[in-house]
Each structure stands twice: as C-alpha cells, then as structure tokens.
Motif scaffolding. Structure first.
Motif, PDB file in Angstrom:
ATOM      1  N   SER A   1       0.841  -1.210   0.000  1.00 45.68           N
ATOM      2  CA  SER A   1       0.000   0.000   0.000  1.00 45.68           C
ATOM      3  C   SER A   1       0.870   1.251   0.000  1.00 45.68           C
ATOM      4  O   SER A   1       0.534   2.256  -0.646  1.00 45.68           O
ATOM      5  CB  SER A   1      -0.920   0.017   1.215  1.00 45.68           C
ATOM      6  OG  SER A   1      -1.838  -1.046   1.144  1.00 45.68           O
TER       7      SER A   1
ATOM      8  N   GLN B   1      -7.547   0.163  -0.102  1.00 47.37           N
ATOM      9  CA  GLN B   1      -7.689  -1.165   0.498  1.00 47.37           C
ATOM     10  C   GLN B   1      -8.956  -1.224   1.366  1.00 47.37           C
ATOM     11  O   GLN B   1      -9.761  -2.120   1.236  1.00 47.37           O
ATOM     12  CB  GLN B   1      -6.444  -1.435   1.342  1.00 47.37           C
ATOM     13  CG  GLN B   1      -6.410  -2.790   1.953  1.00 47.37           C
ATOM     14  CD  GLN B   1      -5.052  -3.053   2.614  1.00 47.37           C
ATOM     15  OE1 GLN B   1      -4.089  -2.302   2.430  1.00 47.37           O
ATOM     16  NE2 GLN B   1      -4.975  -4.118   3.368  1.00 47.37           N
TER      17      GLN B   1
ATOM     18  N   ASP C   1      -5.854  -1.709  -4.868  1.00 42.32           N
ATOM     19  CA  ASP C   1      -5.284  -2.178  -3.604  1.00 42.32           C
ATOM     20  C   ASP C   1      -6.273  -3.117  -2.920  1.00 42.32           C
ATOM     21  O   ASP C   1      -7.214  -2.673  -2.273  1.00 42.32           O
ATOM     22  CB  ASP C   1      -4.954  -0.982  -2.702  1.00 42.32           C
ATOM     23  CG  ASP C   1      -3.998  -1.373  -1.579  1.00 42.32           C
ATOM     24  OD1 ASP C   1      -3.729  -2.578  -1.426  1.00 42.32           O
ATOM     25  OD2 ASP C   1      -3.534  -0.463  -0.866  1.00 42.32           O
ATOM     26  N   GLU C   2      -6.053  -4.412  -3.085  1.00 39.21           N
ATOM     27  CA  GLU C   2      -6.884  -5.433  -2.441  1.00 39.21           C
ATOM     28  C   GLU C   2      -8.369  -5.196  -2.651  1.00 39.21           C
ATOM     29  O   GLU C   2      -9.142  -5.182  -1.707  1.00 39.21           O
ATOM     30  CB  GLU C   2      -6.556  -5.525  -0.941  1.00 39.21           C
ATOM     31  CG  GLU C   2      -5.087  -5.803  -0.710  1.00 39.21           C
ATOM     32  CD  GLU C   2      -4.784  -6.411   0.649  1.00 39.21           C
ATOM     33  OE1 GLU C   2      -5.706  -6.925   1.287  1.00 39.21           O
ATOM     34  OE2 GLU C   2      -3.603  -6.394   1.040  1.00 39.21           O
TER      35      GLU C   2
HETATM   36 MG    MG Z   1      -1.931  -2.799   2.181  1.00 36.77          MG
END
Ligand code: MG
Ligand code: ADP
Length: 648
Positions: free
Chosen positions: A450, A492, A570-571
């Motif tokens: 991240s 995220q 991000d995820e």
């Molecule tokens: Mg992360």
C-alpha cells in the motif's frame, strides 16, 4: 426544486426591496426596517461562514475577525480619508480577504492544519486583532469611531431605507453565491474535501486552491457586510465588533438551519434572529437564550441535518399550521404587532419540524427524504460520448494489450525509499510498469504494497528515489496533478465520500478528471461507470447503506471515472466471497481489455497468477522477486518468505 427555490428567493428579494416604499401606505413602523436589516446582516454572515465551514468542513471561529476588519476598514476610510461610502465596501471585503488569505497561507501552505488546530488558529487570529485594535490608536486605541451619515443617491430613500436596501442586496448576493457554489464543480469539490480530503485530492480535486478560494470568498462576504454594518452601528467599539456573539451566532444559525444547503443558514438566521430579537423586545432577554439553547440541543438530537431537510419534507404541513395559527391570532385579536404574531407561529411550527419522521408518518404528509447532496440521479437516454473508454473493445483500445506489445515503461520507480519515523516501509524499490500490462504486486502484510501505491499516486512523497510517468519525473507532485496525468488508485479499505450518494461519488470523479466535466456532463457520464460496475440499483443510496462488495466496486467505479491510463487496485477482492471474486476478476479483465494498464495488489494467489502477466514480490519493504507468475511462484526466496510468515 432547487432552481425553483432560488427563483422564489430572488422574487422575495425584489419584493423586499420595495418594502420601504410601502411604509407610509401600510402604516408600517420603521422599527420593522431595522429588524429586517439586522436579519439580512445575519443571513449574510451565516452564509459566509457556511460556505467555508458547512461546505468545506474547515471549522472556523474567525467570523468576528473577518467581519470586524470590514467594519473598521469602512469606518476608517470614511472618517479619516473621506472616501465615498460605496467605495469602502470593496475595500472592506478585500481587507478581510487578505486576512483570510493569510490564515489560509499559514494553515494550508506552511502546515497542513485541519480539525481543531484550524479552528484554534482562527480563534487566535481574532484575539490578536482585538488586541491590535486596542493598542493601536490609528485603528481604534480604545476610543471607538463615530460613523457619520455618508452621501448616497437619493433614490435609495431615507437613511434607514438606504441601510435596509444595501443590506438586502448584500444578503441576496451572498445567498446567490452560496447557491452557485453548491451547484457547481467547485461546490462538489468542497463537499468532497469535507468528506475526505485525501481522496478528493487523489481524484483530481485541486484541494489547496479550492480551500484558499472558499476561505477568501467567505472573508470577502463577511468583510463587505461588515462595511455596511458600520453604518448601522454608527458608533464602533472594539468590544462589540470583535465580540464572540458573531461566531457563536453564525454557528448556531447554520447548524440549526442545515449546513449542507445554501438555504440552511437563511432558515437558521431567520429563526434564531427573530426569536432572539422578539423575546428580548418583549422583556424576556434571559429566556431568549434559554429557549435558543434548548432549540439547538433538540435540533442536534432530533434533526442533526438541520431544519432545511425537514422544512422541505414537511413544507405543506408547516404552511398549513402557520396559516392556521396566524388566522387564529388575527381572528382572536390577540394583540401585539404582526411581527410578534409571526414569532408565535414560528414557535408553534418549530416543534413540528423537530419531531422524528416516524411520529409524523401516519399523517401521510411527509415527502420522501431529500437526497443528501444534489439532485436525484437521473438517467440520460441520449448520452453518447464516443471517447468513453469502457465502450472500447480489446481490438479498438488505444493501448495494445499483451506482453509482446510491451515497450518503454509507462510508470517507473527508481530506488524508492520511504521511511516513517525510522521505520523503513520501502527500501530501494525499483519497479517498472509498461503500457498494457497487468502487474501483480504481492507480499506478506506490512511488506509495503500500500505504501508503494501511495508513493506512486503522490499521496506520500518518498524519502528518496524517483517516480516517472511517461518519462516525466512526477516525484512529490500533488496527487491531483498525478491523477490528472492518468494514474488512479483504489483504497484497500474503501473510502467513499460519506455524505454523497453512490452516484455522486462517481460523478465527482468525472468532474475532476483530466479535462474535467461540468456538473451536468458528469451527471450523465457517471452512469456509464455505475452500469459497468453493476451499481445502478444503488445509485441513490448512501455508501454506508450498501454492502462491502458494492463499496469495493464503488472504489473501482470512481477509479475508472477518473479516466486513468494506469489503475492501481489495492486489495479490491479482500473480504469478497468466491462468486463475488469471480465476478470481479471478470470485470478486471474487461477493464484491462478496454485499454487500461493495471497494478493489482492481492492476497488470493490464484487470482493474481491468473490475471497478472508479471508479478513483483515485496518483503519487509524490499523487492524480493520479479517475473512471470510461474517464475515467481517457484522462486525459493518467495516460498520461504510466505511459508516463513505463515509459520510465525
Ligand atoms: Mg496494504
Ligand atoms: P502492506 O500494504 O504491504 O500490507 P503497508 O504499505 O500498509 O503494507 O505498510 C508497510 C509498513 O509501513 C508497515 O509497517 C506500516 O505499519 C508502515 N506504514 C504504512 N503507512 C504508514 C504511515 N502513514 N505512518 C507510519 N507507518 C506507516
């Protein structure tokens, strides 16, 4: 609705401008004019405060400072330099703007001050100005200023008529400005800043410029209105000018009326000023404070959004009750001036506005709740913009897809190092992403994935190293510039703008992308992204009311709506169930096929190895391995890093 409200407001303004002409015909006491002037003054001050604090979320206690600078500028120019009164008004506004700009420079440029610290700064500035005015005999020195009657055109009527009319024009101008801010890109940018400034910036909103602009504008309105007010007070003292009544009242008015809407401060100022003035006039000075305090407490508990949404939803009920009360009052000849009868009607209507919806629902008089910001999303049948990226198929896409088309790097990080208080989140990371790739960024928790996305999107300036996009060094450039160059990211943990609908969240991203759109254009274009991500059914819903899957897709929709070349995810899949994951993978493939380069951070290995053409593995902030999914998954170091963590 909103446009109609503005039209009504303007018509009311024009009618009010002629009230002084009717005074003798209607046997209308002059005291009413003075009352109305003060109301206009408070509407202006509350509106000035609200465009800053209500719209952008920066809480200010500095209203008295802006207003006071305006009062003193006009008074000094008239008394010492014999400047014509009207010429002093822009000067009063400009002096307050200079003060606001200085505060903005200190707060936003030198240090990114937010929250309480910004509020305290505005408070401190007020103290400093008060002390300065007291110590400096040029400004005041404790003597005060007498303001003499200035020259003014005779068509403006007698002196009270004149003050009334100037105050009215100022109030109308302020409210019209608040209206146009709310209905512009600028306003949406401010709302976005209020909800989440970092995200607003990352979506392309020039947050610094917008904050400076709204602070200056707020100062200008307060200062110019202060200039006008110097006539009304006629004898100016420090104690009354820089008094705490001003910030406290504008806060009370705006919070009570509703901070999300241009009409909120108008409603709040009308209620608060009328009640206070009439109750004091009737000898209930102490009671007026108790009553206003109680109303505010009840409003905060039962109508935290303020009175405006309630007035809107219960308009028919309010009008009916007010008319009945007024009719009874005049029929029963309860006596008192008509202003007092209006006050009584107001006191009867207020509880009706504060009772919760569920108590009133049985009456059938409730209109559906208002969409939080802006109008209800409407679908455009005719919208057809050729350049919409998502329409493009794989063959038509501007960027050739597939590893054989890979050429010069699109996005390149060299020797990135990122330290947080001695913690090395990233160390000497080199990464190069070519157009058309899907790069999988993997690594154990806390390995710096991240952080790398934050560095590439400009959210963090790296401690050292450089980021290049199409060969241009973008290290340390503001996120909104990087966003406009064509790099978008998702979070995220989803970070939607909480007070905006799903639809408006996406519309904001359309507005602030490179070659941003107007409000109307964005309202059309946003549909494309909602349709693509399957969010049409929840378009008018607040993000807090949709499920995690939909919030993740909202992140995707916003990222796409920025029209990026590189999209960093991000995820986006964490927390989704297997069916949802498969759906998302399909969607990411379509996004890629429409010409986007993708960086995807993901824990579900089967997804990454399936999607990515290349993988980069981070471990403890260092690049551990890089290559095709097959190469990386067989790398001994990688296996060790993952297994090592799992056993830890
Ligand atoms: Mg992360
Ligand atoms: P990942 O996304 O790979 O799980 P992160 O990039 O979030 O990892 O974090 C890498 C390291 O940097 C962690 O040790 C984390 O605590 C630290 N870190 C990330 N952001 C910050 C920050 N804003 N301030 C301090 N430390 C941070």
């Amino acid at each position: 609705m909103s446009r109609r409200a503005l039209a009504l407001f303007l018509v009311a303004g024009v009618v009010l401008a002629f009230v002084p002409n009717l005074r003798s015909a209607l046997d209308f006491p002059i005291f009413y004019l003075i009352f109305l002037y003060s109301l206009f003054f408070w509407i202006t001050q509350a509106t000035s405060w609200n465009i800053l604090t209500g719209f952008s979320g920066y809480f200010s206690f500095g209203q008295a400072a802006f207003f006071g600078v305006g009062v003193y500028t006009s008074a000094i120019l008239v008394a010492r330099y014999d400047v014509g009164f009207f010429a002093t008004l822009p000067a009063a506004g400009i002096m307050a703007t200079v003060l606001a700009g200085t505060i903005g420079f200190l707060a936003f440029r030198l240090r990114a001050l937010r929250g309480e610290v910004f509020a305290l700064l505005t408070l401190a500035v007020t103290f400093v100005l008060t002390a300065l005015a007291g110590a400096n005999s040029y400004i005041d020195g404790g003597q005060g200023h007498r303001v003499s009657v200035p020259d003014y055109p005779s068509f403006l009527g007698s002196y009270p008529d004149f003050i009334y009319r100037v105050g009215l024009v100022m109030a109308i101008a302020s409210v019209a400005i608040a209206y146009s801010i709310q209905h512009s890109r600028f306003g949406r940018g401010l709302f976005a800043i209020r909800d989440d400034e970092d995200v607003a910036e990352a979506l392309g909103t020039p947050t610094l410029r917008y904050k400076m602009l709204v602070l200056s504008l707020s100062g200008f309105l307060a200062g110019a209105a202060g200039g006008i007010h110097s006539l009304q007070i006629s004898y100016i003292t420090i104690g009354e000018t820089f008094s705490f009544t001003v910030p406290l009242f504008v806060i009370l008015m705006s919070v009570l009326g509703g901070r999300n809407h241009w009409l909120g401060p108008v409603i709040g100022a009308t209620v608060v000023y009328t009640l206070r003035d009439r109750l004091s006039g009737a000898g209930f000075e102490a009671w007026s404070q108790i009553l206003l305090g109680s109303i505010l407490i009840l409003a905060i508990i039962f109508a935290p959004e303020g009175l405006y949404p309630r007035v809107r939803a219960r308009l028919r009920l309010v009008i009916l009750v007010a008319v009945v009360v007024l009719a009874v009052e005049s029929g029963a000849d309860v006596g008192g001036a008509s202003l007092d009868q209006i006050t009584i009607a107001m006191l009867v209507v207020l509880p009706l506005l504060l009772v919760p919806d569920r108590i009133l629902r049985w009456t059938g008089w409730l209109r559906p709740a208002v969409v939080p910001v802006g109008r209800k999303a409407r679908r455009a049948a005719t919208w057809d913009r050729e350049s919409l990226t998502l329409r493009a198929t794989g063959q038509e896409a501007s960027v050739a897809v597939g590893s054989d088309a890979v050429s010069a790097p699109l996005l390149q990080c060299d020797q990135i190092r990122m330290e947080f208080d001695g913690l090395h989140a990233l160390q000497d990371v080199d990464i190069s992403i070519s157009a058309g790739e899907i790069v999988g960024l993997v690594g154990p928790n806390g390995s710096g994935k991240s952080t790398l996305i934050n560095v590439m999107s400009g959210m963090f300036a790296p401690t050292s190293g450089s980021v290049r996009f199409r060969g241009v060094d973008i290290t340390g450039r503001p996120p909104h510039v990087i966003s406009n160059l064509g790099i978008a990211r998702t979070y995220q943990i989803p970070r939607p703008f909480a007070t905006m609908t799903v639809f408006d969240n996406v519309a904001v991203a359309c507005m602030f992308r490179h070659k941003g759109m107007t409000l109307d254009e964005a309202q059309h274009a946003a549909w494309e992204y909602l349709e693509f991500t399957g969010l049409v059914d929840v378009a008018d819903t607040l993000p807090s009311q949709v499920n995690l899957h939909q919030r993740k897709f909202l992140e995707l929709a916003r990222g796409l709506a920025s029209e990026p070349e590189v999209l960093m995810l991000d995820e986006v899949l964490s927390g989704l169930n297997p069916t949802e994951i498969d759906e998302s993978v399909e969607m990411i493939r379509r996004i890629h096929a429409s010409g986007h380069t993708i960086v995807i951070v993901e824990h579900v290995m089967r997804v990454v190895t399936d999607l990515a053409s290349r993988m980069v593995v981070l471990n403890y902030g260092r690049k551990l391995a890089e290559g095709t999914p097959a190469e990386v998954m067989n790398d001994r170091e990688v296996v060790k890093a993952y297994l090592g963590r799992e056993h830890a």
